[in-house]
Design an enzyme around this catalytic site. Structure first.
Site, PDB file in Angstrom:
ATOM      1  N   TYR A  66      56.235  -6.924  13.950  1.00 19.91           N
ATOM      2  CA  TYR A  66      57.617  -6.418  14.013  1.00 19.91           C
ATOM      3  C   TYR A  66      58.015  -5.886  15.377  1.00 19.91           C
ATOM      4  CZ  TYR A  66      55.046  -2.105  12.773  1.00 19.91           C
ATOM      5  OH  TYR A  66      54.145  -1.074  12.728  1.00 19.91           O
ATOM      6  N   LYS A  67      57.118  -5.979  16.360  1.00 22.27           N
ATOM      7  CA  LYS A  67      57.468  -5.504  17.705  1.00 22.27           C
ATOM      8  C   LYS A  67      58.011  -6.689  18.508  1.00 22.27           C
ATOM      9  CE  LYS A  67      54.443  -1.585  17.216  1.00 22.27           C
ATOM     10  NZ  LYS A  67      53.042  -1.162  17.180  1.00 22.27           N
TER      11      LYS A  67
ATOM     12  N   PHE B 161      46.507   4.435  19.785  1.00 16.97           N
ATOM     13  CA  PHE B 161      47.460   4.656  18.690  1.00 16.97           C
ATOM     14  C   PHE B 161      46.700   5.249  17.490  1.00 16.97           C
ATOM     15  CE2 PHE B 161      50.267   3.456  15.200  1.00 16.97           C
ATOM     16  CZ  PHE B 161      51.496   3.805  15.725  1.00 16.97           C
TER      17      PHE B 161
ATOM     18  N   ARG C  87      60.301   6.430  26.130  1.00 20.03           N
ATOM     19  CA  ARG C  87      59.797   5.051  26.263  1.00 20.03           C
ATOM     20  C   ARG C  87      60.964   4.062  26.257  1.00 20.03           C
ATOM     21  NH1 ARG C  87      55.499   3.026  21.987  1.00 20.03           N
ATOM     22  NH2 ARG C  87      57.357   3.235  20.688  1.00 20.03           N
TER      23      ARG C  87
ATOM     24  N   ASP D 108      43.533  -4.611  20.021  1.00 20.84           N
ATOM     25  CA  ASP D 108      44.819  -4.498  19.330  1.00 20.84           C
ATOM     26  C   ASP D 108      45.901  -4.988  20.299  1.00 20.84           C
ATOM     27  OD1 ASP D 108      47.210  -3.713  18.141  1.00 20.84           O
ATOM     28  OD2 ASP D 108      46.262  -2.002  17.139  1.00 20.84           O
TER      29      ASP D 108
HETATM   30  C1  PLP Z   1      52.625  -0.418  16.119  1.00 19.69           C
HETATM   31  C2  PLP Z   1      51.151  -0.253  16.137  1.00 19.69           C
HETATM   32  C3  PLP Z   1      50.432  -0.275  14.942  1.00 19.69           C
HETATM   33  C4  PLP Z   1      51.156  -0.365  13.632  1.00 19.69           C
HETATM   34  O1  PLP Z   1      50.341  -0.394  12.538  1.00 19.69           O
HETATM   35  P1  PLP Z   1      50.962  -0.664  11.085  1.00 19.69           P
HETATM   36  O2  PLP Z   1      49.806  -0.905  10.254  1.00 19.69           O
HETATM   37  O3  PLP Z   1      51.902  -1.826  11.221  1.00 19.69           O
HETATM   38  O4  PLP Z   1      51.760   0.531  10.698  1.00 19.69           O
HETATM   39  C5  PLP Z   1      49.043  -0.181  15.022  1.00 19.69           C
HETATM   40  N1  PLP Z   1      48.417  -0.078  16.207  1.00 19.69           N
HETATM   41  C6  PLP Z   1      49.096  -0.036  17.377  1.00 19.69           C
HETATM   42  C7  PLP Z   1      48.370   0.074  18.672  1.00 19.69           C
HETATM   43  C8  PLP Z   1      50.486  -0.108  17.374  1.00 19.69           C
HETATM   44  O5  PLP Z   1      51.161  -0.061  18.513  1.00 19.69           O
END
Ligand code: PLP
Length: 429
Positions: free
Chosen positions: A223-224, A129, A388, A198
């Site tokens: 939030y996921k 990501f 997705r 992560d």
């Molecule tokens: C959703 C996600 C993020 C989100 O980062 P924010 O700081 O909340 O914007 C970071 N890393 C991964 C792998 C994600 O899937």
């Protein structure tokens, strides 16, 4: 062919079916995007109202003590710990995933280079990501280090004794591919490399065993799959073997050993508390707490193991029906068939324009999302434009998954995605 009747039978036999009632889902919508923004729990509105009207409105500043606001980041952290194989006082809910990664990766770099200053590389996946890669890039600039980006299959060769940190996302946000965390931790540890995981697409979605697998650091998203609401605080964990030595750079007063001692000098709090920086958004934090409770509600019904069984059944059902029903549309499933290598989502590619197909699906009440490929990526899979579909076992039924594929089939068979309004680009895809 799997029939609607088969799916109805699975739903009747589903031990987790009662958990759906925890959510306020709109009628006529099949929500397959809980991997991007979890659904609203029914309990959240009341919980936030209480914090707003009673705790803030009536009790005012006393609520930092009387309502437990000050301890809330650690209290919610303790709940999250139960979902990721961590112990109490090891997780703090605060800040964002990006910020927590900055803190965790900085601390990992500090520890690795204190042990061996010659270690100058951070290894990650090129298709990780982007925010994770940007944070790592920034830290490499700061520390005169090098970020080495490889494909997942090349990870074993990339690890050697010049590597300081291996930073990976456990379940890939595009493909849904899941790393073998225990194997990679063991390999890293044998070479003196620290690991930073992560868990954005893992926490609340797949069983994670941070302590048992010997991980060093982890961060994750609120939030996921934890249903904390838009912009919910994230979390950070570190193995207690590092608690005394790990320093993080955002050394704010909430991470101080005595925040209300008002000393001019920083002295880190013992344990995970030192990974806090400043005052946290209480309204968002209580919403996250309510979201985490919806996942913990599965504990009485078999916990993460039961959620995992249902999640695998749903992803399997989606893949099987997609292959059966969409055969003429060049469907290609990117998510691994091997359950051990799969998270809780299905990603696929079609002959048709994926963006327009997803917009048409959303217009027909099936909400997933679209992730454009990286045209410069060396690996073909990373160049693909993906649709997705997140499978949240807390609130999805087998019949929802079946119906979603039927809707997708209808959109493709009838070419409904060709309507020009589905080509209009939005800021968030
Ligand atoms: C959703 C996600 C993020 C989100 O980062 P924010 O700081 O909340 O914007 C970071 N890393 C991964 C792998 C994600 O899937």
């Amino acid at each position: 062919m799997i029939t609607l009747q088969d799916c109805q039978a699975h739903d009747r036999a589903d031990p987790l079916a009662p958990l759906r009632a925890q959510f306020d889902l709109p009628d006529g919508v099949i929500y397959l995007d809980g991997n991007s923004l979890g659904a609203l729990p029914r309990a959240t509105a009341e919980r936030v109202q209480r914090t707003l009207r009673q705790e803030w409105g009536q009790d005012l500043i006393q609520s930092w003590n009387s309502a437990g606001w000050f301890a809330q980041p650690l209290a919610t952290g303790d709940k999250i710990a139960r979902l990721i194989g961590a112990g109490p006082n090891q997780v703090v809910a605060a800040d964002t995933t990006s910020v927590n990664l900055y803190k965790a990766l900085s601390a990992a770099i500090g520890l690795a280079r204190a042990a061996d200053p010659a270690r100058r590389r951070i290894v990650s996946e090129r298709s990780n990501f982007p925010t994770d890669l940007y944070i790592a890039e920034a830290l490499c600039r700061e520390h005169g280090m090098v970020l080495q980006l490889v494909h997942a299959d090349e990870l074993p060769q990339a690890l050697d004794e010049q590597v300081a940190v291996l930073m990976l996302t456990h379940v890939h946000y595009r493909s849904g591919r899941m790393h073998d965390m225990a194997a990679l931790n063991a390999r890293a540890q044998a070479l003196g490399i620290l690991t930073v995981w992560d868990l954005a697409h893992s926490a609340g979605a797949v069983p994670v065993d941070l302590l048992g697998s010997g991980a060093d650091f982890a961060v994750g998203c609120g939030y996921k799959y934890l249903n904390g609401g838009p912009g919910a605080p994230a979390f950070v964990w570190l193995n207690p073997r590092h608690h005394a030595q790990a320093w993080q750079p955002l050394a704010g007063w909430w991470g101080h050993a005595r925040p209300f001692g008002f000393s001019p000098h920083y002295e880190p709090a013992p344990g995970i508390a030192r990974f806090q920086c400043g005052t946290q958004p209480m309204l968002s934090l209580v919403a996250l707490d309510a979201g985490v409770d919806t996942v913990l509600a599965a504990e009485a019904l078999g916990g993460m193991a039961a959620l995992r069984r249902k999640s695998l059944a749903l992803t399997e059902l989606f893949m099987q029906t997609a292959q059966d029903e969409l055969a003429g549309h060049g469907v290609q499933i990117v998510t691994p068939q091997d359950p051990a290598a799969r998270g809780s989502q299905v990603s696929l590619v079609l002959d048709a324009d994926g963006y327009a197909v997803m917009q048409a699906l959303i217009a027909h009440g099936v909400i997933g999302d679209y992730r454009a490929g990286d045209p410069e990526a060396p690996h073909p899979e990373d160049r693909m434009d993906l649709l997705r579909f997140g499978m949240t076992p807390l609130y999805l039924r087998h019949t929802d998954v079946w119906q979603a594929v039927q809707t997708l089939r209808q959109i493709l068979d009838q070419g409904l995605w060709r309507d020009p309004r589905h080509a209009r680009r939005h800021a968030v895809t």
